[in-house]
Design a protein around this motif. Sequence first.
Motif, PDB file in Angstrom:
ATOM      1  N   UNK B  37       0.712  -1.603   0.224  1.00 46.30           N
ATOM      2  CA  UNK B  37       0.159   0.018   0.305  1.00 46.30           C
ATOM      3  C   UNK B  37       0.849   1.647  -0.062  1.00 46.30           C
ATOM      4  N   UNK B  38       0.708   2.087  -0.915  1.00 49.00           N
ATOM      5  CA  UNK B  38       1.614   3.288  -0.956  1.00 49.00           C
ATOM      6  C   UNK B  38       0.462   4.309  -1.242  1.00 49.00           C
ATOM      7  N   UNK B  39       0.881   5.658  -0.095  1.00 51.18           N
ATOM      8  CA  UNK B  39      -0.129   6.448  -0.806  1.00 51.18           C
ATOM      9  C   UNK B  39       0.745   7.290  -1.034  1.00 51.18           C
ATOM     10  N   UNK B  40       0.818   8.381  -1.776  1.00 55.05           N
ATOM     11  CA  UNK B  40       0.240   9.705  -2.397  1.00 55.05           C
ATOM     12  C   UNK B  40       0.286  11.087  -1.433  1.00 55.05           C
ATOM     13  N   UNK B  41       1.044  11.479  -0.550  1.00 52.35           N
ATOM     14  CA  UNK B  41       0.890  12.913  -0.131  1.00 52.35           C
ATOM     15  C   UNK B  41       1.317  14.331  -0.374  1.00 52.35           C
ATOM     16  N   UNK B  42       0.445  14.952   0.248  1.00 53.38           N
ATOM     17  CA  UNK B  42       1.377  16.150  -0.093  1.00 53.38           C
ATOM     18  C   UNK B  42       2.247  17.083   1.161  1.00 53.38           C
ATOM     19  N   UNK B  43       3.081  17.604   1.042  1.00 56.34           N
ATOM     20  CA  UNK B  43       3.595  18.495   2.410  1.00 56.34           C
ATOM     21  C   UNK B  43       2.623  19.759   2.392  1.00 56.34           C
ATOM     22  N   UNK B  44       1.453  19.218   2.943  1.00 55.76           N
ATOM     23  CA  UNK B  44       0.705  20.113   3.550  1.00 55.76           C
ATOM     24  C   UNK B  44      -0.533  19.556   4.900  1.00 55.76           C
ATOM     25  N   UNK B  45      -1.072  20.093   5.821  1.00 51.77           N
ATOM     26  CA  UNK B  45      -2.426  18.877   6.583  1.00 51.77           C
ATOM     27  C   UNK B  45      -3.274  18.914   6.353  1.00 51.77           C
ATOM     28  N   UNK B  46      -3.457  20.270   5.512  1.00 52.08           N
ATOM     29  CA  UNK B  46      -5.076  19.506   5.413  1.00 52.08           C
ATOM     30  C   UNK B  46      -5.075  20.434   3.991  1.00 52.08           C
ATOM     31  N   UNK B  47      -6.273  19.466   3.640  1.00 48.01           N
ATOM     32  CA  UNK B  47      -6.413  20.413   1.778  1.00 48.01           C
ATOM     33  C   UNK B  47      -5.062  19.660   1.133  1.00 48.01           C
ATOM     34  N   UNK B  48      -5.553  19.586  -0.263  1.00 46.82           N
ATOM     35  CA  UNK B  48      -4.626  18.983  -1.100  1.00 46.82           C
ATOM     36  C   UNK B  48      -5.010  17.293  -1.634  1.00 46.82           C
ATOM     37  N   UNK B  49      -4.864  17.180  -2.537  1.00 42.20           N
ATOM     38  CA  UNK B  49      -5.064  15.792  -2.856  1.00 42.20           C
ATOM     39  C   UNK B  49      -4.758  14.657  -2.364  1.00 42.20           C
ATOM     40  N   UNK B  50      -4.790  14.255  -1.932  1.00 42.44           N
ATOM     41  CA  UNK B  50      -3.995  12.432  -1.633  1.00 42.44           C
ATOM     42  C   UNK B  50      -4.636  11.403  -1.485  1.00 42.44           C
ATOM     43  N   UNK B  51      -4.020  10.421  -1.640  1.00 41.63           N
ATOM     44  CA  UNK B  51      -4.375   9.265  -2.203  1.00 41.63           C
ATOM     45  C   UNK B  51      -3.797   7.644  -1.385  1.00 41.63           C
ATOM     46  N   UNK B  52      -4.658   6.514  -1.358  1.00 44.58           N
ATOM     47  CA  UNK B  52      -3.993   5.423  -0.911  1.00 44.58           C
ATOM     48  C   UNK B  52      -4.212   4.529  -1.984  1.00 44.58           C
ATOM     49  N   UNK B  53      -3.232   4.056  -2.739  1.00 41.53           N
ATOM     50  CA  UNK B  53      -3.170   2.747  -3.320  1.00 41.53           C
ATOM     51  C   UNK B  53      -2.484   1.368  -2.553  1.00 41.53           C
ATOM     52  N   UNK B  54      -3.711   0.866  -3.053  1.00 43.33           N
ATOM     53  CA  UNK B  54      -3.757  -0.566  -2.028  1.00 43.33           C
ATOM     54  C   UNK B  54      -3.372  -2.323  -3.249  1.00 43.33           C
ATOM     55  N   UNK B  55      -2.805  -2.904  -2.754  1.00 47.16           N
ATOM     56  CA  UNK B  55      -2.902  -3.569  -3.854  1.00 47.16           C
ATOM     57  C   UNK B  55      -2.975  -5.244  -2.554  1.00 47.16           C
ATOM     58  N   UNK B  56      -3.515  -5.773  -3.318  1.00 51.27           N
ATOM     59  CA  UNK B  56      -3.979  -6.724  -2.672  1.00 51.27           C
ATOM     60  C   UNK B  56      -3.646  -8.219  -3.273  1.00 51.27           C
ATOM     61  N   UNK B  57      -2.537  -8.819  -2.586  1.00 44.60           N
ATOM     62  CA  UNK B  57      -2.825 -10.170  -3.487  1.00 44.60           C
ATOM     63  C   UNK B  57      -2.259 -11.665  -3.293  1.00 44.60           C
ATOM     64  N   UNK B  58      -2.175 -12.854  -3.932  1.00 42.06           N
ATOM     65  CA  UNK B  58      -2.515 -13.896  -2.886  1.00 42.06           C
ATOM     66  C   UNK B  58      -0.778 -14.592  -2.943  1.00 42.06           C
ATOM     67  N   UNK B  59      -0.220 -13.526  -4.096  1.00 44.43           N
ATOM     68  CA  UNK B  59       0.904 -13.688  -2.976  1.00 44.43           C
ATOM     69  C   UNK B  59       1.965 -12.506  -2.566  1.00 44.43           C
ATOM     70  N   UNK B  60       3.208 -12.770  -2.662  1.00 44.01           N
ATOM     71  CA  UNK B  60       3.922 -11.384  -1.655  1.00 44.01           C
ATOM     72  C   UNK B  60       4.167 -10.419  -2.696  1.00 44.01           C
ATOM     73  N   UNK B  61       4.118  -9.191  -2.467  1.00 34.14           N
ATOM     74  CA  UNK B  61       4.273  -7.850  -3.495  1.00 34.14           C
ATOM     75  C   UNK B  61       5.402  -6.887  -2.955  1.00 34.14           C
ATOM     76  N   UNK B  62       6.403  -5.894  -3.842  1.00 33.15           N
ATOM     77  CA  UNK B  62       6.798  -4.841  -3.109  1.00 33.15           C
ATOM     78  C   UNK B  62       7.030  -3.756  -3.717  1.00 33.15           C
ATOM     79  N   UNK B  63       5.477  -3.592  -4.311  1.00 36.00           N
ATOM     80  CA  UNK B  63       5.048  -2.475  -5.449  1.00 36.00           C
ATOM     81  C   UNK B  63       3.951  -2.729  -5.880  1.00 36.00           C
ATOM     82  N   UNK B  64       4.081  -1.529  -5.880  1.00 35.58           N
ATOM     83  CA  UNK B  64       2.667  -0.624  -6.421  1.00 35.58           C
ATOM     84  C   UNK B  64       1.972  -1.806  -8.087  1.00 35.58           C
TER      85      UNK B  64
END
Lengths: 288, 584
Positions: B37-64
């Motif tokens: 799971x990789x978070x995209x966030x900006x250098x501010x506290x409130x406001x500004x686009x943020x997202x969390x991209x989660x990869x769910x897999x039956x085997x281990x992954x180390x990447x989005x």
Amino acid sequence: MATVKEFRNNVRPNWCPGCGDFAVQASMQRALGNLNLEPENVALISGIGCSGRISGYLNVYGFHGVHGRSLPIAQGVKLANRNLTVLASGGDGDGFGIGLGHFMHAVRRNMDITYVVMDNQIYGLTKGQHSPTSAFGFKAKTTPAGNIENAVSPLQIALSAGITYLAQGFSSDVNQLTELIQGGIEHKGFSLINVFSPCVTYNKVNTYEWFKEHTVSLDQFPDYDPTNRAAAIAKVMETDGLCTGLIFKDDKKPVFEDLLQNYPQEAYLNTKLEMDQGLFDELMKEFA
Amino acid sequence: MLQELSWKVGGQQGEGIDSTGKTFATSLNRMGYYIYSYRHFSSRIKGGHTNDKVRVSTTQKHSSADYLDILVAFDQETIDLNAYELRKGGVVIGDAKFNPVLPENTAGDVLLFAIPFTKIAEQNGAAIMKNMVALGATAFVMGLSPDFCTPVLQSLFGRKSQKIVEQNQAAVLAGYEAMKAQNVSFPDFALAPPTPSDHLLMIGNDAVAFGAIAAGVRVMPAYPITPASDVMEYLIKKLPKVGGVVVQTEDEIAALNMTIGASYAGARTLTATSGPGFSLMMEALGLAGMTEQPVVIVDTQRGGPSTGLPTKHEQSDMYQAMFGTHGEIQKIVLTPATAEECFYAAVNAFNYAEIYQCPVIIMTDLALSLASQSVEKFSLDQVKIDRGLLATQEQLAQIGPGQLFKRFERTENGVSPRVFPGQKGGIHHVTGVEHNEIGRPDEGTANHVQMMKKRLNKFEGSELPNSTSYEGDQHPDVLLIGVGSSIGPISEATVRLRKHGVRVGHAHVHVISPFPVASLQSYMDRAKQVIVFESNATGQLYHLMQFFGLKHSEFSSQLKFDGTPFLPKEIEAHVKGSMIAWQR
């Protein structure tokens, strides 16, 4: 029981003949001896400059660090082993120039450390530039037309930042200085002993004679109450920072070490480092 | 049935995007799926686009994942910025509150559903539970039970109040029902059942901190900085359990000097920072090297130069870690690649620091330090504490009165026994000035040469264990080399390319000082072409390899420095392109 002699080593200081720092060295040795401390239980952390060399001139664990950083190192030493007597030392440039920020925060943190500053109002080791405690108008290599900055007042800063033991000594009075350093070591908390320690080579203004003429001993004021912070600030201002003796003392404020949760009495060196399986599993479970 | 699924939630910072992603990821991790799971966030506290991209897999992954199956949007901006990632047939679920629309270029390829997240949440108690409604809607699309996140809600809110748990559960169910009411079925989104497993989910920063505490760290002076602060925050919570202490210092200069002081007095100690803070530590780093104090510094690289991109990924501190501080000191630089490796790297770092009596830097990068990933359970049996060479009681007893201990004794391997303040017979002097065996300043020519050699020659050109890893063809047409978190994307690209019949090898660098010259050269000698992938603008690893004398006739560098980590498809595409170029 250790005596003064045991805090001496056979190293000859590289200070100029007549340097005020000799008196600081002697006073420190006497204070440690008077307190019957064992040399191996004392750590002396110093900065850079003529004064910084002091950590090599006492028979204790000495650490000569980098310019202005003696207090952070000293605090690290204290945290690792609170049973040590930790002294920090340096000059006015070291402590109130490059290290002023650390000084404020060390005062604020109030660990049980004794800080002795050798204040000669000039940079000696770099051969005669003005220092943060040089007076307005002071002429030095870097202020040929006279200093146009105001001097730092270490005493006022210390009092405002909440220091719990503050004293000022003078190299000409080893007896008083010994007593002040001894009081600082005995005090549970952060203490500053600022010492007027003349530089006989580069500072031709603030000489022994000048200090004798201008300093004011607090012993002259029998009514002076060193437990009253406001009175201490007033006295420091009134004497233009030139008073000597015990200026302020607060025995009630808790030290940093005592406020830490679960902080052991023993040195970490002597405690078990291996983690219990129980705690390991407990910590792992939080990531499940 | 899918073997993996890629899901993203996005909105304004401060809207609970992080907790939505975390609840989703933790729930599926507990079910036995592997998460990245990789978070995209900006250098501010409130406001500004943020997202969390989660990869769910039956085997281990180390990447989005390269693409997105489902996008959950709390605002139109999320759709505008992220819809391009959706695969054909992908799903967008947006809050009906903002009348979501698809960008023109995706219309027809993806499905959009407007579900009244906020309204349903309000009906169930409070608007802030709109993220629970969104999780319920997701569950329906994925064919999960609406109870899928109940155990996580229980651990999140159970201690506060059972009522809050129930309200959240009700919101999840309501979201599930609302999606169901759309009368669309999603047979393509069902995940294959997981293989039962009880792995953990954590970010690299937590893994480093956990490893440090398992290794016996007791003092941590540090100054907060993104993305390193979690290391400190974890230890603030946990160190008191073992009697340890964290000090939030006034700056990074104080942090490393305090670390040196604590080490000198016998504690296992570390500090953690990121690029700008690490720069401030350079003077103290030299002091630690000169005085041979074991210190551990975690550097979580972020985008530079200067304050640069505080919340973005980059691997550009390599030169600073290798060559930082004036003069010449010996140091160890570990570059773990996964969260699991972060844990063991921390354990090793403390041992190396004390065995070699030098600074050890654990250098991670933002993707590694902040991305949540599934991690196999750690083993305490693999945690061994080695405090290195310590003076014995017998040695100390032989020191007569007035004699000083030879703390910097010139030994065969340059390592001298340590003593600590408080030990009788051990008194000596320590200084950053060139010194002799008892620590007295000594500027003599012979002494300086001997002491420089003593400090610098501790490794004698040897490699630390597991400095590199290798996978793929033993005699590849293309050898891919990377460092840090790129192990995931490079590894996936390697697997895919090999499936397409390309002979590919992947060598990964896990230690950059001492530089693993021999093992890397042996991999390179067997390859026809070598490409180094790294996240910086000048090719630091590529140039370090050349600096250390590694040679190959077909040796190139592929860089990415837009603030985001490599995706597997980018590496795959570059290799395909370069193969064509090379074969021509």
